[in-house]
Structure formats: structure tokens, C-alpha cells
Design an enzyme around this catalytic site. Structure first.
Site, PDB file in Angstrom:
ATOM      1  N   VAL A  75       0.841  -1.197   0.000  1.00 56.35           N
ATOM      2  CA  VAL A  75       0.000   0.000   0.000  1.00 56.35           C
ATOM      3  C   VAL A  75       0.874   1.244   0.000  1.00 56.35           C
ATOM      4  CG1 VAL A  75      -1.701   1.303   1.347  1.00 56.35           C
ATOM      5  CG2 VAL A  75      -1.877  -1.183   1.177  1.00 56.35           C
ATOM      6  N   CYS A  76       0.481   2.212  -0.814  1.00 61.66           N
ATOM      7  CA  CYS A  76       1.204   3.475  -0.912  1.00 61.66           C
ATOM      8  C   CYS A  76       0.256   4.617  -0.537  1.00 61.66           C
ATOM      9  CB  CYS A  76       1.745   3.660  -2.321  1.00 61.66           C
ATOM     10  SG  CYS A  76       2.694   5.183  -2.535  1.00 61.66           S
TER      11      CYS A  76
END
Length: 157
Positions: free
Chosen positions: A79-80
Site C-alpha cells: 500500500v502506498c
């Protein structure tokens, strides 16, 4: 050190979190339920949250184990989102320091941010360029892929 006691005493709707192994407090398993009225609705998305030894000074990493097709999730599942980026100034000038990791964030605030990310992708700084491009340019195809993954994740759960 991360702690599950807060989540046990006051659970939050939309996800569950707990240790992968009682002997390792740095590795958590997460299940995020697809938010209602989003393309991800009905899905059950498994992820791992790995805390660094210098937590809470540095953020954990959150990685989907279940397939995930989203502009802010790398093809590897990582996840960014801003609050999971190391503290301080962004060397690219995209994020303000106040948007990045601070030790006040908790597992709960991280997962609420991820649920929000699922509800409204940020395609200005995509981690998955293909997903961001498809979301912008061919939304019906993007929608079909995401809903297929949601159905599969519910069947596998």
C-alpha cells in the site's frame, strides 16, 4: 510496540487485526472488508502489517496478500499512502511533512486511511500506473476487474 488491546476493547467496523503468531508482535494479519457503496464492496481483503523495530518512530508496511487492483497499491500488494511514508519532508515535494508518518498514528488510523483509499483513489501519484490509467481512461473495464477480484476474495475467505 504495536498493541492489539485497543482494538480488542473497542473494535472498529470494516476490518479485523491480530497477530500472525503470538511470539512475534511485529507481524500482524489484517482483513479489510470492502467498503459499502464502493467497487470493493463485498470483498474480504487479507493483508499483513509489518512493524519495524524502530516503531513508532518509523511506519509499518501494509501489504495485501489478497489480489488488489487499485491505483494506490503496487502490483506487489504494498500500500502506498502518505501516512505510511517515513516522517519528514518529501524529497519530491509532493507531500507535506504533516501528511506523512507521525508516531501518533495507530493500526486503527492506518486501516481507516486504507478504507478511505479504497473509497477514493488518488490517481495523481499512483503506485500502480496501469490501474490508475485504466481508472481514468476506461472506468468500465477497471470496475469489472475490481468487482471480479471482490467476488473471488469473498469466495476464498
Amino acid at each position: 510496540m504495536p498493541t492489539t488491546s485497543i482494538l480488542t476493547k473497542s473494535p472498529v467496523e470494516g476490518f479485523s487485526a491480530g497477530l500472525v503468531d503470538d511470539n512475534n508482535i511485529f507481524e500482524w494479519e489484517i482483513v479489510i472488508m470492502g467498503p459499502q457503496e464502493t467497487l470493493y464492496e463485498g470483498g474480504f481483503y487479507k493483508a499483513t502489517m509489518t512493524f519495524p523495530v524502530d516503531y513508532p518512530l518509523m511506519p509499518p508496511k501494509l501489504k495485501f496478500v489478497t489480489d488488489m487492483y487499485h491505483p494506490n497499491v503496487y502490483p506487489t500488494g504494498e500500500v502506498c499512502i502518505s501516512i505510511l511514508h517515513p516522517p519528514g519532508e518529501d524529497k519530491y515535494g509532493y507531500e507535506q511533512a504533516s501528511e506523512r508518518w507521525t508516531p501518533v498514528h495507530t493500526v486503527e488510523t492506518i486501516l481507516i486511511s486504507v478504507i478511505s483509499m479504497l473509497s477514493s483513489p488518488n490517481d495523481e501519484s499512483p503506485a500502480n500506473i496501469e490501474a490508475a490509467k485504466e481508472w481514468r481512461e476506461n472506468y468500465p473495464s477497471f470496475k469489472k476487474k475490481v468487482q471480479r477480484i471482490a467476488r473471488r476474495s469473498a469466495e476464498d475467505f
